[in-house]
Every structure is written in structure tokens, then in C-alpha cells.
Enzyme design. Sequence first.
Site, PDB file in Angstrom:
ATOM      1  N   GLY A 227       0.782  -1.237   0.000  1.00 32.64           N
ATOM      2  CA  GLY A 227       0.000   0.000   0.000  1.00 32.64           C
ATOM      3  C   GLY A 227       0.807   1.276   0.000  1.00 32.64           C
ATOM      4  N   GLU A 269       4.306  -6.182   2.320  1.00 32.26           N
ATOM      5  CA  GLU A 269       4.108  -6.729   0.964  1.00 32.26           C
ATOM      6  C   GLU A 269       4.035  -5.604  -0.058  1.00 32.26           C
ATOM      7  OE1 GLU A 269       0.350  -8.709   1.138  1.00 32.26           O
ATOM      8  OE2 GLU A 269       1.061 -10.310   2.422  1.00 32.26           O
ATOM      9  N   GLY A 271       4.234  -3.621  -3.447  1.00 27.82           N
ATOM     10  CA  GLY A 271       4.327  -3.885  -4.881  1.00 27.82           C
ATOM     11  C   GLY A 271       4.722  -2.595  -5.570  1.00 27.82           C
ATOM     12  N   CYS A 336     -11.261   0.624 -29.433  1.00 28.19           N
ATOM     13  CA  CYS A 336     -12.633   1.069 -29.714  1.00 28.19           C
ATOM     14  C   CYS A 336     -13.435   1.304 -28.437  1.00 28.19           C
ATOM     15  CB  CYS A 336     -13.331   0.024 -30.570  1.00 28.19           C
ATOM     16  SG  CYS A 336     -12.425  -0.258 -32.081  1.00 28.19           S
ATOM     17  N   GLU A 337     -12.965   2.163 -27.609  1.00 25.56           N
ATOM     18  CA  GLU A 337     -13.661   2.563 -26.385  1.00 25.56           C
ATOM     19  C   GLU A 337     -13.317   4.027 -26.181  1.00 25.56           C
ATOM     20  OE1 GLU A 337     -15.364   0.412 -24.273  1.00 25.56           O
ATOM     21  OE2 GLU A 337     -14.772  -1.388 -25.395  1.00 25.56           O
TER      22      GLU A 337
HETATM   23  C1  LIG Z   1      -2.641  -8.939  -0.569  1.00 28.12           C
HETATM   24  C2  LIG Z   1      -1.892  -7.839  -1.209  1.00 28.12           C
HETATM   25  N1  LIG Z   1      -0.643  -7.564  -0.784  1.00 28.12           N
HETATM   26  C3  LIG Z   1       0.083  -6.589  -1.346  1.00 28.12           C
HETATM   27  C4  LIG Z   1      -0.408  -5.815  -2.380  1.00 28.12           C
HETATM   28  C5  LIG Z   1       0.463  -4.776  -2.983  1.00 28.12           C
HETATM   29  O1  LIG Z   1      -0.054  -3.529  -2.855  1.00 28.12           O
HETATM   30  P1  LIG Z   1       0.817  -2.255  -3.263  1.00 28.12           P
HETATM   31  O2  LIG Z   1       1.214  -2.425  -4.663  1.00 28.12           O
HETATM   32  O3  LIG Z   1      -0.105  -1.140  -3.037  1.00 28.12           O
HETATM   33  O4  LIG Z   1       1.994  -2.213  -2.343  1.00 28.12           O
HETATM   34  C6  LIG Z   1      -1.715  -6.045  -2.835  1.00 28.12           C
HETATM   35  C7  LIG Z   1      -2.286  -5.214  -3.908  1.00 28.12           C
HETATM   36  O5  LIG Z   1      -3.425  -5.222  -4.227  1.00 28.12           O
HETATM   37  C8  LIG Z   1      -2.479  -7.084  -2.239  1.00 28.12           C
HETATM   38  O6  LIG Z   1      -3.711  -7.360  -2.657  1.00 28.12           O
END
Ligand SMILES: Cc1ncc(COP(=O)(O)O)c(C=O)c1O
Length: 408
Positions: A227, A269, A271, A336-337
Amino acid sequence: MDKIGNVDVSKIAEEFGTPAYVYDKSIIIENYNKLYAAFRKYYPNTKIHYSAKANTNLHILRIIKEQGGGVDCSSPVEFFLAQKAGFDNHRILYTGNYESYEDLRPVAFENLKLNLDDIESFKRLAEINIPELISFRINPGMGRGGHEGITTGGTEAKFGIPYEKAFDAYKLAKDSGVKRFGIHMMTGSNNLEPYFFAEIVDKLLIIAAELFGKLGEVPEYFDIGGGMGVPYSDEEQEMNIDLMAKLVSEVFTERCEKYGFGSPKLILEPGRFLVANAGYLIAKVTGIKRSYKTFAGLDAGMNTLIRPALYGAEHRVSIYNKPQGNNTINLCGQICENSDIFSKNTDMPELETGDLAVFRDAGAYCYAMASNYNNRMRPPEVLIDEGKAKLIRRRETIDDVLALYPAE
Ligand SMILES: Cc1ncc(COP(=O)(O)O)c(C=O)c1O
């Protein structure tokens, strides 16, 4: 933006064609180390598990592995790719949503850290195997995200177990023979406010105190999800990661002490934070149309980069070798949107067919969400490493499309 990692954008376009995704390896490493160093400073028992869904390219997974990180997978194929990238099972988390038998079978005997979405997921898993360690994804009743579509906690969210019902899931797991426990949440993506993270961690710990007190167990890990956001516009500020790590660690340490949890593992976690600003999308202007408005069409569209169409996300864009001008242009794709529009009424230089547009912050949830709608092929992915551009996934071809049809 004329160079990516010291390589000229036009050279990349010439060698790999357009559209093309390009990632700067050094930025991924820098992001990882920044986050890791901040948490190591304030709470050394922190582990980073890269959320593979943001960008599952095997070469990106390997970069994270080389830094010593773990990975979080959301599907059997992500788990397969994580193994292929060389992650040991003890460095793999698996966090699904409405996990089916097919989602659970490939991981049930692998001793992964499974973060289950619901008590029903546990019941399905129990028909296959009872693992020694289980964690459930808790919906703490609150969430926040950069857009509604990426807010994953709170009463409108489809994810996790409402915290009031979480005890039943843990009790069933314990009664079924599970011996060790973790707890997980993920309340929203692209948050730039450090205090929000401390607030949700506080809430999770309060929930955990009641839950594990009743259960008579102590959790081995607290997984607070990802997040952490990145700025997508000049108006937004980067998140102060050091402050976020400090605030989270302080409240975590204080609550763990108060509730007798010791110093459990704190799992993150991330991303987007690790890969978003390392990525760029290069696209070519295919034509200029002076309609009721002026449109510049690109060879990339919502099939290549869907975030603007999906949730009104913004990506800063510049034109190769042209300074910012003041022509009011709508940049769009060929799909096409009418939602296939990247930026509305944006100040741009005078554009011509053949110009190269470079979209920034395109490393997370961009290639990963690409499709071949309108039978447009997915673009290649290129990695810039020490001043050299290397193909890390080729462009999709008509043969890839035809391969899916049964032989006639
Ligand atoms: C379970 C879980 N962990 C981690 C993430 C990674 O989130 P972010 O990219 O916002 O760090 C997500 C993204 O949807 C998720 O669903």
C-alpha cells in the site's frame, strides 16, 4: 524524458519497437534498499515480500530475490513463477481471494505462509491438507486507497474476514490441528500518508490482542500488506518512508509489548513502491486529429496501460526531444472505447506523427494488467542494467494468439 537509465529513448524504440515497457534496474534496487533500511533501523525483525502482482516479470522477481527479499503470490501461476525465479518456499507468501480448490491444491503441501481470505477458504484447504501454519486476512473495518478501486479494507471491500468474525476462523483452524499462526491485512493501495499506516497497524494489533487472547495463542507474524504509494503527478509528494517506518515500528513495538506478543516478524508486501517509478512506457504518435478537440493517437492504448481508463489514474507523459509546450492535446490509444484516453486537455508541444511519448511511473500494475483487446499484441519489456538495454519479455505475436485455438 529523453533517456532511461542513461540509454537514449529513441535508441530503445528503434531496437525494440513501440509500444515498449522499459524498467531501470537501479531504481528497483534503490527503492528496495530504502524501504529495507528504514524498517531495519526501527524494527529489525521486518521482512519484505514483494507483491508479485504489481509486475510478475521473472527478471524483476530475480532482482528482488538478489536483494534478499521474499515474494507474495496471489495465484498458482505467480507461485510457479516465484519458484522459477529461485525463491525458496520459506520466502513465499500466498495471499488469495475466494481461493478455489484449484488455487489451494498447488500450495497446500508446500509449507508456504498462507494468508487465507475467509473461513470458507480454510474449509476447502482442510479437505486437501491441514498445514502447520495458517494466517487469515483480516478486514479491520477501515481502508484507504489512491482510488476507490484500490481500497481493499472497510465495509465495501470484498477482501478478508470482518474482524468481528475472525475468531471463528482461527478457532476452527486450531481445532483442526493448525499449530502456528500469523495474521494479515491489506487495506488499500497507493497511500502516501505515513500516519495512515500507523493507524491501521494500531487497529490490527488491538484486534489481534482480543483474538489471540481468546484463542490462547501468540501469532508468529503480523503481515500488514503493501500500500505504500508513489507520486503520479507533480502536485503529489513522495511519502516520507523513514517517518512511516518509525511510526509503524513505534506503535507495533509498543502494542506487542503491551499484549505479550514479544518481537514477532513484521511483514510488508510492497508492490507499487518497489517498481512503479522504475518503469516507463514508450509509445509512438500514429496520427493527429483536429476534431472538436485535438487528439493525438498513440500505438499504445488501454490494452497496454489500463490504469487511466480503469480508475482515472494519471501518468505524467513527455515527448522525446521536445520541450513542454502549450498546445492543448488529448492523448489517446487506438482501442474502440472512448475511455481509451490517457490524458485530457494536457499542455503538450506541437506533435507530429512519429513522435515518441514517454509515460512515467509505469512499472507497477501496467504490463501486469495489459491485455490483447482489439487483438492488439502485448508489448515487449526491456530492462536497463548498467547502461545496457536487454529484452526481458518479447512482444506478443499473432502465433501466440493462434496457439490458443484447437488444431482444425
Ligand atoms: C494482498 C496484497 N498484498 C500486497 C499488495 C500490494 O499492494 P501495493 O502495490 O499497493 O503495495 C496487494 C495489492 O493489491 C495485495 O492485494
